[in-house]
Design an enzyme around this catalytic site. Structure first.
Site, PDB file in Angstrom:
ATOM      1  N   GLY A 195      90.075  -9.223 -17.987  1.00  0.00           N
ATOM      2  CA  GLY A 195      90.429 -10.492 -17.377  1.00  0.00           C
ATOM      3  C   GLY A 195      89.270 -11.472 -17.422  1.00  0.00           C
ATOM      4  O   GLY A 195      88.349 -11.330 -18.229  1.00  0.00           O
ATOM      5  N   CYS A 196      89.310 -12.447 -16.555  1.00  0.00           N
ATOM      6  CA  CYS A 196      88.284 -13.486 -16.513  1.00  0.00           C
ATOM      7  C   CYS A 196      86.890 -12.899 -16.346  1.00  0.00           C
ATOM      8  O   CYS A 196      86.634 -12.144 -15.415  1.00  0.00           O
ATOM      9  CB  CYS A 196      88.573 -14.430 -15.353  1.00  0.00           C
TER      10      CYS A 196
END
EC number: 1.8.4.11
Length: 230
Positions: free
Chosen positions: A60-61
């Site tokens: 993810g981020c």
């Protein structure tokens, strides 16, 4: 291993209208971000990381993932960047808008005498949902896919054994879609992405996604944290 598996539960983030993108709202704020970024850049450049091992993960981020790994005892430094794709020298704009085959990833420098690669894999699976394909929380797209990179056969076996253990224990109700890929190349992200969560506490994404995600990890694995991270 069993204790760690029991602590792993599916993570569910409510869909938000925010994502892993940010721009300063005004010139003054921009100047502050640049100033802090330059300080962080100087501090990191002074560090001698040659004595540490490296590991690579995408979940993810990278603002979130960097903060999580930096809270782990035995981890000396974490760099946000891009990996898993074929394009050379990708930029944040290209990756974040899905214009490359890379994923947002982190480079973890760690002391194997203090923390093992298997523990780093535990951190990986314990801090995100490995069953959501090309998505993590509010962020959608292959650039946010789940990847556990390995540099040798030993690391590959550790990752695959961990996944097998999770599946046998039925920790997740859905199939694990994490990619297990041989590490090839890591591209460091732009300077302002480094230590982003720490340097941008007022950012909406940081407040509503990054910090809660970090706190959930801390609650699940207090025994893995640095003293200052408690």
């Amino acid at each position: 291993m069993k204790i760690m598996l029991q602590k792993l539960m599916p993570l569910a983030l409510a869909l938000l209208t925010i994502s892993c993108h940010s721009k300063p709202k005004n010139d003054k704020m921009a100047e502050t971000v640049v100033s802090k970024t330059e300080e962080t850049k100087t501090e990191k450049q002074k560090k001698d990381l040659s004595q540490f091992e490296t590991a690579y993960f995408a979940s993810g981020c990278f603002w979130c993932v960097e903060a999580i790994y930096e809270s782990v005892e035995g981890v000396e430094e974490v760099i946000s960047g891009y990996s898993g794709g074929k394009e050379k020298n990708p930029t944040y704009k290209q990756v974040s808008y899905g214009k490359t085959t890379h994923a947002e990833a982190v480079e973890v420098y760690y002391d194997p005498k203090v923390v093992s690669f298997e523990t780093l894999v535990t951190v990986f699976f314990g801090s995100h949902d490995p069953t959501t394909l090309n998505r993590q929380g509010p962020d959608r797209g292959a650039q946010y896919r789940s990847i556990a990179f390995y540099k040798n056969d030993s690391e590959k076996q550790i990752i695959e054994a961990f996944i097998k253990g999770l599946e046998e224990a039925e920790v997740y109700p859905s199939k694990i879609v994490t990619q297990v890929k041989r590490f090839k190349k890591f591209y460091k992200a732009e300077d302002y992405h480094q230590d982003y969560e720490k340097l941008n506490p007022g950012n909406r994404y940081v407040q509503q996604v990054s910090v809660p995600r970090l706190n959930r990890f801390k609650e699940r694995f207090p025994q893995l944290l640095k003293k200052e991270a408690h």
